[in-house]
Enzyme design. Structure first.
Site, PDB file in Angstrom:
ATOM      1  N   CYS A   2     -67.947 -42.277  32.711  1.00 61.43           N
ATOM      2  CA  CYS A   2     -68.626 -43.543  32.483  1.00 61.43           C
ATOM      3  C   CYS A   2     -69.608 -43.388  31.310  1.00 61.43           C
ATOM      4  O   CYS A   2     -69.921 -42.283  30.899  1.00 61.43           O
ATOM      5  CB  CYS A   2     -69.400 -43.944  33.722  1.00 61.43           C
ATOM      6  SG  CYS A   2     -68.432 -43.816  35.226  1.00 61.43           S
ATOM      7  N   ARG A  27     -64.822 -44.022  27.283  1.00 62.40           N
ATOM      8  CA  ARG A  27     -65.133 -43.082  28.365  1.00 62.40           C
ATOM      9  C   ARG A  27     -64.796 -43.663  29.735  1.00 62.40           C
ATOM     10  O   ARG A  27     -64.801 -42.952  30.735  1.00 62.40           O
ATOM     11  CB  ARG A  27     -66.632 -42.735  28.335  1.00 62.40           C
ATOM     12  CG  ARG A  27     -67.059 -42.074  27.054  1.00 62.40           C
ATOM     13  CD  ARG A  27     -68.562 -41.959  27.022  1.00 62.40           C
ATOM     14  NE  ARG A  27     -69.009 -40.993  27.995  1.00 62.40           N
ATOM     15  CZ  ARG A  27     -69.523 -39.818  27.686  1.00 62.40           C
ATOM     16  NH1 ARG A  27     -69.648 -39.465  26.442  1.00 62.40           N
ATOM     17  NH2 ARG A  27     -69.919 -38.999  28.625  1.00 62.40           N
ATOM     18  N   TRP A  72     -65.810 -45.760  34.907  1.00 58.09           N
ATOM     19  CA  TRP A  72     -64.502 -45.204  35.273  1.00 58.09           C
ATOM     20  C   TRP A  72     -64.629 -44.879  36.751  1.00 58.09           C
ATOM     21  O   TRP A  72     -65.428 -44.019  37.133  1.00 58.09           O
ATOM     22  CB  TRP A  72     -64.211 -43.940  34.451  1.00 58.09           C
ATOM     23  CG  TRP A  72     -62.838 -43.411  34.666  1.00 58.09           C
ATOM     24  CD1 TRP A  72     -61.700 -43.817  34.028  1.00 58.09           C
ATOM     25  CD2 TRP A  72     -62.434 -42.377  35.570  1.00 58.09           C
ATOM     26  NE1 TRP A  72     -60.621 -43.102  34.489  1.00 58.09           N
ATOM     27  CE2 TRP A  72     -61.039 -42.206  35.438  1.00 58.09           C
ATOM     28  CE3 TRP A  72     -63.113 -41.567  36.484  1.00 58.09           C
ATOM     29  CZ2 TRP A  72     -60.315 -41.275  36.173  1.00 58.09           C
ATOM     30  CZ3 TRP A  72     -62.396 -40.639  37.215  1.00 58.09           C
ATOM     31  CH2 TRP A  72     -61.011 -40.503  37.060  1.00 58.09           C
ATOM     32  N   ASN A  98     -73.859 -42.061  35.991  1.00 57.87           N
ATOM     33  CA  ASN A  98     -72.639 -41.302  35.654  1.00 57.87           C
ATOM     34  C   ASN A  98     -72.631 -40.062  36.529  1.00 57.87           C
ATOM     35  O   ASN A  98     -73.661 -39.404  36.652  1.00 57.87           O
ATOM     36  CB  ASN A  98     -72.674 -40.795  34.208  1.00 57.87           C
ATOM     37  CG  ASN A  98     -72.422 -41.877  33.197  1.00 57.87           C
ATOM     38  OD1 ASN A  98     -72.191 -43.018  33.557  1.00 57.87           O
ATOM     39  ND2 ASN A  98     -72.484 -41.509  31.931  1.00 57.87           N
ATOM     40  N   GLY A  99     -71.463 -39.715  37.079  1.00 54.80           N
ATOM     41  CA  GLY A  99     -71.380 -38.491  37.874  1.00 54.80           C
ATOM     42  C   GLY A  99     -70.908 -38.796  39.281  1.00 54.80           C
ATOM     43  O   GLY A  99     -70.476 -39.912  39.580  1.00 54.80           O
ATOM     44  N   GLU A 468     -47.127 -30.322  25.701  1.00 53.19           N
ATOM     45  CA  GLU A 468     -48.026 -31.317  25.117  1.00 53.19           C
ATOM     46  C   GLU A 468     -47.293 -32.657  24.908  1.00 53.19           C
ATOM     47  O   GLU A 468     -47.851 -33.731  25.171  1.00 53.19           O
ATOM     48  CB  GLU A 468     -48.598 -30.768  23.804  1.00 53.19           C
ATOM     49  CG  GLU A 468     -49.467 -31.719  23.007  1.00 53.19           C
ATOM     50  CD  GLU A 468     -50.641 -32.306  23.781  1.00 53.19           C
ATOM     51  OE1 GLU A 468     -50.976 -31.823  24.874  1.00 53.19           O
ATOM     52  OE2 GLU A 468     -51.206 -33.307  23.286  1.00 53.19           O
ATOM     53  N   LYS A 472     -48.417 -36.225  26.610  1.00 59.97           N
ATOM     54  CA  LYS A 472     -48.742 -37.410  25.814  1.00 59.97           C
ATOM     55  C   LYS A 472     -47.901 -38.599  26.252  1.00 59.97           C
ATOM     56  O   LYS A 472     -48.398 -39.703  26.408  1.00 59.97           O
ATOM     57  CB  LYS A 472     -48.500 -37.079  24.341  1.00 59.97           C
ATOM     58  CG  LYS A 472     -49.328 -37.779  23.371  1.00 59.97           C
ATOM     59  CD  LYS A 472     -50.759 -37.308  23.203  1.00 59.97           C
ATOM     60  CE  LYS A 472     -51.300 -36.326  24.164  1.00 59.97           C
ATOM     61  NZ  LYS A 472     -52.489 -35.667  23.776  1.00 59.97           N
ATOM     62  N   GLU A 475     -48.995 -39.944  29.793  1.00 58.15           N
ATOM     63  CA  GLU A 475     -50.300 -40.574  29.948  1.00 58.15           C
ATOM     64  C   GLU A 475     -50.373 -41.977  29.359  1.00 58.15           C
ATOM     65  O   GLU A 475     -51.153 -42.796  29.835  1.00 58.15           O
ATOM     66  CB  GLU A 475     -51.443 -39.687  29.427  1.00 58.15           C
ATOM     67  CG  GLU A 475     -51.500 -39.478  27.935  1.00 58.15           C
ATOM     68  CD  GLU A 475     -52.684 -38.613  27.522  1.00 58.15           C
ATOM     69  OE1 GLU A 475     -52.534 -37.793  26.632  1.00 58.15           O
ATOM     70  OE2 GLU A 475     -53.772 -38.780  28.099  1.00 58.15           O
ATOM     71  N   HIS A 491     -33.306 -22.362  36.513  1.00 59.80           N
ATOM     72  CA  HIS A 491     -34.011 -21.883  37.709  1.00 59.80           C
ATOM     73  C   HIS A 491     -34.573 -23.033  38.538  1.00 59.80           C
ATOM     74  O   HIS A 491     -35.474 -22.824  39.346  1.00 59.80           O
ATOM     75  CB  HIS A 491     -35.111 -20.894  37.298  1.00 59.80           C
ATOM     76  CG  HIS A 491     -34.569 -19.706  36.577  1.00 59.80           C
ATOM     77  ND1 HIS A 491     -33.865 -18.710  37.221  1.00 59.80           N
ATOM     78  CD2 HIS A 491     -34.574 -19.378  35.266  1.00 59.80           C
ATOM     79  CE1 HIS A 491     -33.478 -17.803  36.323  1.00 59.80           C
ATOM     80  NE2 HIS A 491     -33.892 -18.190  35.132  1.00 59.80           N
ATOM     81  N   LYS A 586     -61.781 -40.899  28.209  1.00 63.40           N
ATOM     82  CA  LYS A 586     -61.771 -39.968  27.080  1.00 63.40           C
ATOM     83  C   LYS A 586     -62.516 -38.684  27.397  1.00 63.40           C
ATOM     84  O   LYS A 586     -62.108 -37.608  27.001  1.00 63.40           O
ATOM     85  CB  LYS A 586     -62.408 -40.662  25.877  1.00 63.40           C
ATOM     86  CG  LYS A 586     -62.357 -39.865  24.590  1.00 63.40           C
ATOM     87  CD  LYS A 586     -60.949 -39.792  24.064  1.00 63.40           C
ATOM     88  CE  LYS A 586     -60.777 -38.837  22.929  1.00 63.40           C
ATOM     89  NZ  LYS A 586     -59.370 -38.457  22.759  1.00 63.40           N
TER      90      LYS A 586
HETATM   91  C1  F6R Z   1     -54.708 -35.839  26.740  1.00 67.82           C
HETATM   92  C2  F6R Z   1     -56.144 -35.599  26.719  1.00 67.82           C
HETATM   93  C3  F6R Z   1     -56.737 -34.801  27.826  1.00 67.82           C
HETATM   94  C4  F6R Z   1     -57.876 -33.925  27.286  1.00 67.82           C
HETATM   95  C5  F6R Z   1     -58.596 -33.231  28.454  1.00 67.82           C
HETATM   96  C6  F6R Z   1     -59.661 -32.289  27.962  1.00 67.82           C
HETATM   97  O1  F6R Z   1     -54.304 -36.584  25.643  1.00 67.82           O
HETATM   98  O2  F6R Z   1     -56.835 -36.045  25.855  1.00 67.82           O
HETATM   99  O3  F6R Z   1     -55.786 -34.028  28.473  1.00 67.82           O
HETATM  100  O4  F6R Z   1     -57.349 -32.977  26.408  1.00 67.82           O
HETATM  101  O5  F6R Z   1     -59.163 -34.200  29.272  1.00 67.82           O
HETATM  102  O6  F6R Z   1     -60.627 -32.952  27.212  1.00 67.82           O
HETATM  103  P1  F6R Z   1     -61.549 -32.173  26.222  1.00 67.82           P
HETATM  104  O7  F6R Z   1     -60.697 -31.627  25.127  1.00 67.82           O
HETATM  105  O8  F6R Z   1     -62.516 -33.199  25.728  1.00 67.82           O
HETATM  106  O9  F6R Z   1     -62.212 -31.073  26.994  1.00 67.82           O
END
Ligand code: F6R
Length: 591
Positions: A2, A27, A72, A98-99, A468, A472, A475, A491, A586
């Protein structure tokens, strides 16, 4: 997760709060709210984006004191009741938080027994009513806050206002909270970005501190009520104002910035065939007998690539998912060196790990995109990624920057003089992908967009890339996708392949190319629709996308952009909110 903003004494409080929440809404964007205090508290709340909130606030509304929040959801659904700011049972206090509070149910029960009522499902309202309860006995807000802090277990950055007082009360534990100092006004926010247009002077609260901010002063105390001497730090306005620059979404803008991000990293760090890193840090890495990488999500995937870079040069490494390692910390070797990777520098799981590393007396390096973030401030060494603000929740350019920075690090530790030149090739290939291949990628996106399961296959660096790519895609398109090591197919995962299952195969490494072609035959014979992404020399007729040749250790920097475009186009074609996918945020500041 948040975001919090607050102002006291600022004339244009409405603008600061709304613009600030927009800066922070990546966020969390389940709901947003603001409380204006002009002797009396007035609340405005909306489920959804800050724009929705903005549309219900009269344009001339200002508050001598104002606090805002973008949420969030962690405790309770994303509805108006659970939207912050919360109003206390007696309606005299309002709070944003937040938290997460671990023992909120116990405290709530105690308060319910005393006749205190609740209107939300949140843990935040419990803190608020606890403070109000203590206030009814102590008649002093700071004392009430201290008593509440002694009782609550959990993480919090909190702003609290009290009817009749031109003040913001603040509390902090394991969730960032900054005070910004202005001229006849002061600001509060969960990170510096909303405040940077108003001030460059910041006070950072430490864990288990609380205090009070007026338009002309601030006082901070520790949990024992002792006044803390805190001086401000000046921060550069490096935080660039977010702008789409003509793009439809931040994600596509950020993918298209990858080439310039790599070039910026070269200009920031490369010095001939050497790199401008703290020599002391390079010495420590050289002397270490084991490198421990810690990260989450995309940053963890970057750590797999970095680990491989160091291993190939002879230093053993271990890459761990931070939330796993935090509960079973392992320090292989006698002289480990710890490298944290985090775009935001605020990820709670990593901060948890940092505390363990610190307690054990080890030094650490953070690779982060966020100057002044918690981990950047705390780790012994920091290596900034210079990728510019990444707004889209799905990380793209920061991932490319993480891998590039790890490459520089290994190049400096082992004096690898070829890396610098190879990166010129990387930039050229990335540029050609951007200019020539988007049409083809979009065609694939159009075919696979309605599938339920999509698999990515690769070996070595291409396996890390598959992980990766799958993350992507899932998500932002909400399609189930998995990255699988080619050799692992037989396997187990091959059981999932059926007629029409899309399998995207990376072939960029000559050592494993033949085995990957074997995997393709295996999945094809079970009816899979295969899309091969290969490099020119390893390509075969019928491959879906072929890129120019480059040294295969650069795959994660180069071919990742194809995977990112593909995820972007699938999400776009499905009509989803590309930059703000559901359920995500984020900066993951709760464990
Ligand atoms: C995926 C993504 C997340 C972040 C993860 C770690 O696209 O962005 O998987 O990589 O939440 O975040 P950071 O890098 O900020 O520690």
């Amino acid at each position: 997760m948040c975001g919090i903003v607050g102002s006291v004494g600022l004339k244009e409080s409405h603008k600061y709060i709304i613009d600030g929440l927009k800066t922070l809404d990546y966020r969390g964007y389940d709901s947003a709210g603001v409380a204006f205090l002009n002797k009396k508290i007035e609340l405005f709340k909306a489920v959804g984006t800050v724009d929705k909130l903005s549309s219900i606030i009269p344009s001339d509304k200002e508050g001598f004191v104002a606090i805002g929040h973008t949420r969030w959801a962690t405790h309770g659904k994303a509805n108006l009741y659970n939207c912050h700011p919360h109003l206390s049972c007696g309606k005299k206090f309002a709070l944003v938080h937040n938290g997460t509070i671990e023992n909120y149910q116990e405290i709530q029960k105690k308060l319910l027994d005393k006749g205190i009522t609740f209107t939300s499902d949140t843990d935040s309202e419990v803190i608020l009513n606890l403070i109000e309860f203590y206030y009814s006995q102590e008649h002093d807000v700071l004392t009430s806050i201290r008593l509440a802090m002694k009782e609550i277990i959990g993480t919090y950055a909190i702003c609290l206002i009290h009817e009749g007082e031109d003040k913001i009360y603040v509390m902090k534990n394991a969730s960032p909270l900054l005070i910004g100092l202005g001229d006849k006004y002061n600001l509060v926010a969960s990170d510096g970005s909303p405040m940077i247009e108003y001030t460059d002077k910041f006070i950072e609260l430490d864990d288990k501190e609380y205090g009070v901010v007026t338009s002309s002063s601030y006082e901070i105390f520790n949990i024992d009520g002792e006044k803390q001497n805190k001086s401000f730090v000046v921060k550069e306005a490096e935080l660039v104002k977010h702008s789409l620059n003509g793009y439809d979404h931040y994600m596509i803008k950020e993918i298209e910035e990858i080439e310039s991000v790599v070039k910026r990293l070269i200009s920031e760090y490369a010095d001939g065939s050497h790199y401008k890193f703290d020599p002391e840090m390079i010495k420590k890495i050289r002397e270490s007998d084991h490198i421990i990488f810690l990260g989450c999500g995309t940053s963890y995937h970057a750590s797999l690539v970095g680990g491989r870079y160091f291993e190939e040069m002879g230093i053993p490494t271990a890459s761990y998912i931070a939330s796993e390692w935090a509960f079973h910390p392992m320090f292989p070797g006698k002289k480990p060196f710890v490298i944290f990777i985090s775009q935001s520098g605020e990820t709670a799981d990593l901060i948890h790990c940092y505390k363990i590393v610190k307690e054990r007396g080890y030094e650490s390096l953070i690779l982060t995109n966020t100057k002044g973030s918690t981990l950047e401030r705390r780790c012994t060494y920091s290596l900034l990624l210079h990728a510019g603000v990444e707004v889209s929740v799905a990380s793209t350019k920061a991932y490319a920057a993480q891998v590039t920075a790890l490459l520089f690090l290994v190049a400096e530790v082992f004096n690898l003089d070829y890396v610098r030149k190879d990166l010129d090739i990387a930039c050229e290939v990335i540029s050609n992908i951007r200019k020539e291949l988007k049409g083809k990628i979009k065609e694939i996106a159009n075919i696979i967009k309605d599938k339920n399961d999509i698999f990515y296959l690769g070996r070595g660096y291409d396996y890390y890339l598959s992980l990766e790519a799958a993350l992507k895609l899932k998500e932002i398109s909400y399609i189930h996708s998995e990255g699988i090591a080619g050799g692992e197919l037989k396997h187990g995962p091959i059981a999932l392949i059926e007629s029409g299952t899309p399998v995207i195969v990376f072939i960029t490494d000559h050592i494993t190319a033949a085995s990957m072609r074997g995997n393709i035959e295996e999945v094809k014979s079970r009816g899979a629709d295969v899309y091969v992404i290969s490099t020119s020399k390893l390509s075969k007729p019928g491959d879906a996308i072929v890129v120019e040749d480059y040294p295969s250790y650069l795959s994660s920097i180069i071919v990742s952009s194809i995977a990112f475009y593909l995820a972007y186009f699938v999400s776009l074609l499905k009509g989803y909110n590309v930059d703000k996918p559901r359920n995500l945020a984020k900066s993951v500041t709760v464990e």
